[in-house]
Write an enzyme that holds these catalytic residues in place. Structure first.
Site, PDB file in Angstrom:
ATOM      1  CB  SER A   1      -0.869  -0.021   1.266  1.00 24.27           C
ATOM      2  OG  SER A   1      -1.358   1.259   1.551  1.00 24.27           O
TER       3      SER A   1
ATOM      4  CE1 TYR B   1      -4.196  -1.903   4.997  1.00 23.93           C
ATOM      5  CE2 TYR B   1      -3.513   0.321   4.386  1.00 23.93           C
ATOM      6  CZ  TYR B   1      -3.896  -0.959   4.020  1.00 23.93           C
ATOM      7  OH  TYR B   1      -3.973  -1.305   2.689  1.00 23.93           O
TER       8      TYR B   1
END
Ligand SMILES: NC(=O)c1ccc[n+]([C@@H]2O[C@H](COP(=O)([O-])OP(=O)(O)OC[C@H]3O[C@@H](n4cnc5c(N)ncnc54)[C@H](O)[C@@H]3O)[C@@H](O)[C@H]2O)c1
Length: 346
Positions: free
Chosen positions: A154, A179
């Protein structure tokens, strides 16, 4: 024909690559636990669409439990080329059972707890799925000698990187959400399995993906729904935070090119940015949705949220040069296609 294992194959990106691979006449096994991060019925719909069974509306009957619906889904969708495994990547025994019965050429690990803000509320769940679950899959690749692996990383690994656009060679030690930390760890762990066990691996740093089937928790989807329902939309900060939005077809093209690259090359460990490489502010994003819907948003202005980065912006030179990645969808067209899909689905 190649055989692919796609974890998280009922999700937004997973189910879209499944559809593409099936069209290209490959065999696909998917693992998904249909979790409740967002409405699992949407994931059922994703599978129905990906396997060309979208006429089966009966799944939305409230009389069936979740397990009954997924058992039925499996009956309808399973074929010579598609197998649904309703299972959790954290379950080591179940994973071993699945790996032992299927021949697999390449794994794409898209299963994850996604989303930045929820990771501040349940950080250990993010660690369990995004690190422990992912390592279960890697361990089984080692055991069953599966040598090709694509991992969904990501853009969040860049944190509040000051240098733009973000390059793969930038230092990514300064994550600002649990995250992002799990995704950065995933890259490091992937490198270990490459070095020690010869698993060829591509780590793809996706930059805010949008388009048909987009997750309902993501801003473009959420705002479209709220504007149509004439609800206030949460507008964090002064509207200048910005994102490199990437249309789903461009992401799918990047994943396919990574897969081909892995099949053609040995001793691979590469990280690639997959972005659209142009940046849109929050204010401009809302305006683009308003223009396409022909309806004004009601803004509920709020302070910027902890964990949110100010800007994402991908340097895609490396992916262009090595993979031939070339995103072509401009933002306004992408928004129009998303809204077309949204109106037909709801
Ligand atoms: N969408 C984006 O903009 C974006 C950006 C960067 C990275 N990513 C990454 O790409 C991947 C796919 O994202 P998405 O947007 O399609 O998300 P998604 O939530 O739609 O898909 C993830 C899928 O994984 C499944 N899953 C979650 N935990 C699981 C578990 N323990 N076992 C089995 N299945 C499980 C979910 O049910 C879901 O279907 C994720 O790894 C995400 O972190 C997405």
């Amino acid at each position: 024909m190649k055989k692919f294992l796609i974890t998280g194959g009922a999700g937004f990106i997973g189910s879209t690559i499944v559809e593409k691979l099936l069209k290209l006449r490959h065999k696909v096994i998917i693992i998904d636990n249909f979790n409740n991060f967002y409405d699992y019925n949407k994931k059922i719909q994703n599978i129905l669409e990906s396997t060309n069974n979208c006429k089966n509306k009966e799944f939305f009957s409230n009389f069936l439990s979740k397990d009954e619906k997924i058992t039925k889904l499996k009956k309808i969708c399973d074929s010579d080329n598609f197998i649904l495994e309703y299972s959790d990547i954290r379950n080591t025994e179940e994973m071993d059972r699945i790996f032992s019965k299927h021949e697999i050429d390449l794994v794409f690990n898209a299963a994850a707890m996604a989303g930045v803000r929820p990771s501040l509320i349940e950080p250990t769940l993010y660690e369990e799925v995004n690190i422990r679950g992912y390592m279960n899959i890697l361990e089984l690749c080692k055991k069953y000698e599966i040598k090709k692996f694509v991992q969904a990383s990501s853009s969040s690994v860049y944190g509040n990187n000051k240098e733009v656009p973000f390059k793969e060679t930038d230092i990514v030690d300064f994550a600002i959400s649990p995250y992002a930390a799990t995704k950065k760890s995933g890259e490091v762990i992937g490198h270990v399995y490459h070095k020690l066990y010869g698993i060829d691996m591509v780590q793809l740093r996706f930059f805010t993906v949008y388009g048909p089937k987009q997750r309902p928790d993501l801003a473009i989807h959420k705002f479209t729904k709220m504007i149509l329902e004439e609800k206030e939309i949460p507008f964090y900060g002064d509207g200048t935070t910005s994102r490199d939005y990437t249309y789903i077809d461009d992401i799918i093209d990047g994943i396919l090119k990574s897969i081909n690259y892995l099949f053609k090359n040995e001793k691979v460990y590469e990280i690639f940015n997959l972005g659209g490489s142009h940046v849109v502010s929050l204010k401009k994003m809302v305006e683009a949705i308003e223009t396409t819907l022909g309806k004004k948003a009601i803004l509920n202005k709020q302070p910027i949220q902890p964990g949110d980065v100010e800007k994402t912006y991908a340097d895609i030179t490396k992916a262009k040069k090595i993979l031939g990645y070339n995103p072509t969808t401009n933002f306004e067209d992408g928004i129009r296609k998303f809204i077309e899909w949204y109106k037909n689905t709801i």
